[in-house]
Write an enzyme that holds these catalytic residues in place. Structure first.
Site, PDB file in Angstrom:
ATOM      1  N   VAL A   6      41.935  27.755  -9.430  1.00  0.00           N
ATOM      2  CA  VAL A   6      42.990  26.849  -9.655  1.00  0.00           C
ATOM      3  C   VAL A   6      42.792  26.073 -10.852  1.00  0.00           C
ATOM      4  O   VAL A   6      43.360  25.132 -11.203  1.00  0.00           O
ATOM      5  CB  VAL A   6      43.410  26.308  -8.444  1.00  0.00           C
ATOM      6  CG1 VAL A   6      44.109  27.197  -7.390  1.00  0.00           C
ATOM      7  CG2 VAL A   6      42.087  25.699  -7.849  1.00  0.00           C
ATOM      8  N   HIS A  33      46.632  32.023  -7.482  1.00  0.00           N
ATOM      9  CA  HIS A  33      46.752  31.149  -6.492  1.00  0.00           C
ATOM     10  C   HIS A  33      47.235  29.869  -6.774  1.00  0.00           C
ATOM     11  O   HIS A  33      47.007  28.798  -6.375  1.00  0.00           O
ATOM     12  CB  HIS A  33      45.364  31.043  -5.720  1.00  0.00           C
ATOM     13  CG  HIS A  33      44.810  31.972  -4.850  1.00  0.00           C
ATOM     14  ND1 HIS A  33      43.458  32.520  -4.342  1.00  0.00           N
ATOM     15  CD2 HIS A  33      45.684  33.027  -4.451  1.00  0.00           C
ATOM     16  CE1 HIS A  33      43.681  33.649  -3.841  1.00  0.00           C
ATOM     17  NE2 HIS A  33      44.658  34.133  -3.769  1.00  0.00           N
ATOM     18  N   THR A  54      33.789  36.851  -6.816  1.00  0.00           N
ATOM     19  CA  THR A  54      34.451  36.530  -5.372  1.00  0.00           C
ATOM     20  C   THR A  54      34.043  37.149  -4.402  1.00  0.00           C
ATOM     21  O   THR A  54      33.660  38.065  -4.478  1.00  0.00           O
ATOM     22  CB  THR A  54      35.936  36.999  -5.774  1.00  0.00           C
ATOM     23  OG1 THR A  54      36.909  36.863  -4.630  1.00  0.00           O
ATOM     24  CG2 THR A  54      36.146  38.367  -6.320  1.00  0.00           C
TER      25      THR A  54
HETATM   26  C1  BJW Z   1      28.840  33.879  -7.970  1.00  0.00           C
HETATM   27  C2  BJW Z   1      28.346  32.837  -8.505  1.00  0.00           C
HETATM   28  C3  BJW Z   1      27.761  33.060 -10.070  1.00  0.00           C
HETATM   29  C4  BJW Z   1      28.510  32.113  -6.666  1.00  0.00           C
HETATM   30  N1  BJW Z   1      27.965  34.370 -10.851  1.00  0.00           N
HETATM   31  N2  BJW Z   1      29.079  35.303  -8.358  1.00  0.00           N
HETATM   32  C5  BJW Z   1      45.407  41.127   4.948  1.00  0.00           C
HETATM   33  C6  BJW Z   1      44.429  41.224   6.117  1.00  0.00           C
HETATM   34  C7  BJW Z   1      43.993  39.878   6.610  1.00  0.00           C
HETATM   35  C8  BJW Z   1      44.499  38.853   6.482  1.00  0.00           C
HETATM   36  C9  BJW Z   1      45.437  38.907   5.370  1.00  0.00           C
HETATM   37  C10 BJW Z   1      46.195  39.870   4.720  1.00  0.00           C
HETATM   38  N3  BJW Z   1      47.007  39.745   3.898  1.00  0.00           N
HETATM   39  C11 BJW Z   1      46.949  38.382   3.827  1.00  0.00           C
HETATM   40  C12 BJW Z   1      46.312  37.672   4.830  1.00  0.00           C
HETATM   41  C13 BJW Z   1      46.280  36.264   5.140  1.00  0.00           C
HETATM   42  C14 BJW Z   1      45.469  35.500   4.281  1.00  0.00           C
HETATM   43  C15 BJW Z   1      44.021  36.060   4.004  1.00  0.00           C
HETATM   44  O1  BJW Z   1      43.420  36.674   3.195  1.00  0.00           O
HETATM   45  N4  BJW Z   1      43.240  35.576   5.038  1.00  0.00           N
HETATM   46  C16 BJW Z   1      42.038  35.887   4.977  1.00  0.00           C
HETATM   47  C17 BJW Z   1      40.926  34.960   5.358  1.00  0.00           C
HETATM   48  C18 BJW Z   1      41.622  37.188   6.061  1.00  0.00           C
HETATM   49  N5  BJW Z   1      46.151  35.665   2.934  1.00  0.00           N
HETATM   50  C19 BJW Z   1      47.228  34.895   2.600  1.00  0.00           C
HETATM   51  O2  BJW Z   1      47.561  33.637   3.116  1.00  0.00           O
HETATM   52  C20 BJW Z   1      47.636  34.776   1.153  1.00  0.00           C
HETATM   53  N6  BJW Z   1      48.933  34.845   1.124  1.00  0.00           N
HETATM   54  C21 BJW Z   1      49.798  36.050   1.501  1.00  0.00           C
HETATM   55  O3  BJW Z   1      49.157  37.007   1.480  1.00  0.00           O
HETATM   56  O4  BJW Z   1      51.053  35.860   1.782  1.00  0.00           O
HETATM   57  C22 BJW Z   1      51.831  37.048   2.612  1.00  0.00           C
HETATM   58  C23 BJW Z   1      50.886  37.007   3.923  1.00  0.00           C
HETATM   59  C24 BJW Z   1      50.933  35.839   4.711  1.00  0.00           C
HETATM   60  C25 BJW Z   1      50.403  35.862   5.941  1.00  0.00           C
HETATM   61  C26 BJW Z   1      50.230  37.232   6.491  1.00  0.00           C
HETATM   62  C27 BJW Z   1      50.367  38.263   5.784  1.00  0.00           C
HETATM   63  C28 BJW Z   1      50.679  38.391   4.600  1.00  0.00           C
HETATM   64  C29 BJW Z   1      47.358  33.470   0.537  1.00  0.00           C
HETATM   65  C30 BJW Z   1      45.913  33.222   0.065  1.00  0.00           C
HETATM   66  C31 BJW Z   1      45.705  31.627  -0.495  1.00  0.00           C
HETATM   67  C32 BJW Z   1      44.453  31.628  -0.661  1.00  0.00           C
HETATM   68  N7  BJW Z   1      44.143  30.334  -1.061  1.00  0.00           N
HETATM   69  C33 BJW Z   1      42.893  29.807  -1.331  1.00  0.00           C
HETATM   70  C34 BJW Z   1      43.155  28.135  -1.434  1.00  0.00           C
HETATM   71  C35 BJW Z   1      43.761  27.880  -2.945  1.00  0.00           C
HETATM   72  C36 BJW Z   1      43.864  26.417  -3.197  1.00  0.00           C
HETATM   73  C37 BJW Z   1      42.454  25.718  -3.406  1.00  0.00           C
HETATM   74  O5  BJW Z   1      41.688  25.787  -4.223  1.00  0.00           O
HETATM   75  O6  BJW Z   1      42.249  24.862  -2.350  1.00  0.00           O
HETATM   76  O7  BJW Z   1      42.297  30.212  -2.450  1.00  0.00           O
HETATM   77  S1  BJW Z   1      41.844  29.904  -0.027  1.00  0.00           S
HETATM   78  C38 BJW Z   1      40.383  30.070  -1.351  1.00  0.00           C
HETATM   79  O8  BJW Z   1      39.735  31.342  -1.096  1.00  0.00           O
HETATM   80  C39 BJW Z   1      41.079  29.829  -2.684  1.00  0.00           C
HETATM   81  C40 BJW Z   1      40.332  31.125  -3.427  1.00  0.00           C
HETATM   82  O9  BJW Z   1      40.911  31.387  -4.675  1.00  0.00           O
HETATM   83  C41 BJW Z   1      40.100  32.026  -2.292  1.00  0.00           C
HETATM   84  C42 BJW Z   1      39.154  33.332  -2.446  1.00  0.00           C
HETATM   85  O10 BJW Z   1      37.693  32.646  -2.756  1.00  0.00           O
HETATM   86  P1  BJW Z   1      37.006  33.382  -3.739  1.00  0.00           P
HETATM   87  O11 BJW Z   1      37.383  32.763  -4.941  1.00  0.00           O
HETATM   88  O12 BJW Z   1      36.407  34.399  -3.472  1.00  0.00           O
HETATM   89  O13 BJW Z   1      35.531  32.179  -3.828  1.00  0.00           O
HETATM   90  P2  BJW Z   1      34.348  32.547  -2.588  1.00  0.00           P
HETATM   91  O14 BJW Z   1      33.790  30.831  -2.346  1.00  0.00           O
HETATM   92  O15 BJW Z   1      34.787  33.029  -1.278  1.00  0.00           O
HETATM   93  O16 BJW Z   1      33.215  33.225  -3.225  1.00  0.00           O
HETATM   94  C43 BJW Z   1      32.630  32.926  -4.332  1.00  0.00           C
HETATM   95  C44 BJW Z   1      31.586  34.065  -4.610  1.00  0.00           C
HETATM   96  O17 BJW Z   1      30.982  33.773  -6.123  1.00  0.00           O
HETATM   97  C45 BJW Z   1      30.846  34.487  -3.763  1.00  0.00           C
HETATM   98  O18 BJW Z   1      30.484  35.832  -3.255  1.00  0.00           O
HETATM   99  C46 BJW Z   1      29.349  33.958  -4.376  1.00  0.00           C
HETATM  100  O19 BJW Z   1      28.296  34.973  -3.957  1.00  0.00           O
HETATM  101  C47 BJW Z   1      29.605  34.332  -5.680  1.00  0.00           C
HETATM  102  N8  BJW Z   1      28.827  33.597  -6.598  1.00  0.00           N
HETATM  103  N9  BJW Z   1      27.825  31.963  -7.895  1.00  0.00           N
HETATM  104  C48 BJW Z   1      28.606  35.188  -9.810  1.00  0.00           C
HETATM  105  N10 BJW Z   1      27.281  32.136 -10.699  1.00  0.00           N
END
Ligand code: BJW
Length: 261
Positions: A119, A135, A204
């Site tokens: 974001v 997001h 991610t």
């Molecule tokens: C490096 C590094 C370097 C470090 N070089 N690498 C299917 C199954 C199960 C659950 C669901 C499903 N479908 C939907 C869901 C529910 C839910 C979900 O996914 N839950 C899970 C937790 C299980 N999803 C949702 O609710 C989504 N909506 C949706 O699907 O609507 C329809 C629906 C709703 C309800 C039920 C069913 C359907 C919305 C998701 C919104 C996510 N929002 C956030 C917050 C955004 C605002 C904010 O910034 O505060 O988005 S949560 C947070 O996680 C943020 C991120 O974009 C997101 C992903 O995180 P990301 O980017 O992967 O970061 P990290 O920290 O997790 O990982 C960093 C990585 O970098 C690590 O691996 C490190 O090793 C690596 N790294 N340095 C390379 N230098």
């Protein structure tokens, strides 16, 4: 960099731009890890990572409409603090390399779509053009009554929770758990995933859906899939190649294999 990385990068370069052919249809999915080298905290990560944003806060309870409904002052203070951090951060070598890769690919007859879960707007500031914000963006805020978007000044809000011109609560224009992703963003992802030839998952943890499922769609479309991450993730075994390391090191090295465009 691992000893086998240069060989893998050579292979990826040949997939991106095969000899005597146009460049590939490329899709890149990025997460918080690519911005870690700009000093922004990731959400999850190893216990060793002292910069993990939610070490002190639980994402499942804070990044939800319910949390905002319960305590809008606390949630908006947290988001405003993060907004100012994003504005103060600068794009790093990884962001800049992706912007150069996009110019190279599109200049050679391919297509390039950058799907980001971030974001922070750092990809756009690095010069990437075709960026899809899955997001939303923390830089814009939204009136909870009218839906009108606004860009707050570069200083902190004067009072919390902040109010819109219409007198209603303002919230960051991000996607919280349980909320739908923007329709246009989902459509752009679905469209590209039908014809993608090379797919990258970069920085991610691949645990948040629907973005975590894109790599499987890319595999189903027959794409060559690559993960660049500091650690193993649930998709590490599902991709054609995994490169362990920092995006800010690996991506410039990939560009070198393409002749440093
Ligand atoms: C490096 C590094 C370097 C470090 N070089 N690498 C299917 C199954 C199960 C659950 C669901 C499903 N479908 C939907 C869901 C529910 C839910 C979900 O996914 N839950 C899970 C937790 C299980 N999803 C949702 O609710 C989504 N909506 C949706 O699907 O609507 C329809 C629906 C709703 C309800 C039920 C069913 C359907 C919305 C998701 C919104 C996510 N929002 C956030 C917050 C955004 C605002 C904010 O910034 O505060 O988005 S949560 C947070 O996680 C943020 C991120 O974009 C997101 C992903 O995180 P990301 O980017 O992967 O970061 P990290 O920290 O997790 O990982 C960093 C990585 O970098 C690590 O691996 C490190 O090793 C690596 N790294 N340095 C390379 N230098």
């Amino acid at each position: 960099m691992q000893p086998q990385t240069p060989d893998i990068l050579r292979l990826i370069a040949s997939k991106l731009c095969p000899p005597n052919s146009r460049a590939a249809h490329v899709m890149v999915l990025t997460g918080a890890g690519i911005s870690a080298e700009s000093g922004l905290r990731t959400f999850r990560g190893s216990e060793r990572d002292m910069f993990t944003l939610w070490k002190d806060f639980d994402p499942q309870t804070l990044a939800t409409p319910e949390a905002f409904g319960r305590d809008p002052e606390m949630v908006s203070r947290w988001y405003d603090w993060r907004r100012l951090g994003c504005l103060a951060a600068e794009p790093n070598a990884g962001h800049l390399a992706l912007a150069r890769l996009e110019r190279f690919i599109t200049g050679n007859g391919g297509s390039f779509t950058l799907l980001t879960q971030n974001v922070d707007r750092l990809h756009q500031r690095a010069g990437s053009r075709n960026v899809v914000e899955l997001h939303g963006s923390i830089i814009e805020w939204r009136c909870t009554r009218t839906g009108m978007l606004s860009t707050p000044p570069t200083t902190a809000f004067e009072s919390f929770p902040p109010k819109s011109a219409a007198g209603a609560l303002l919230r960051p224009n991000v996607v919280w758990f349980g909320e739908m992703l923007p329709e246009a963003a989902l459509a752009a992802a679905a469209d590209g995933l039908e014809r993608v030839e090379v797919f990258f998952s970069i920085g991610t943890s691949s645990v948040v859906y629907p973005a975590a499922g894109f790599v499987h769609q890319a595999n189903a479309a027959g794409a060559f899939t690559v993960e660049i991450n500091a650690e193993d993730t649930p998709i590490s075994r599902a991709v054609d190649r995994t490169i362990r390391g920092a995006a800010g090191t690996i991506l410039p090295a990939l560009l070198q294999q393409l002749g440093n465009p």
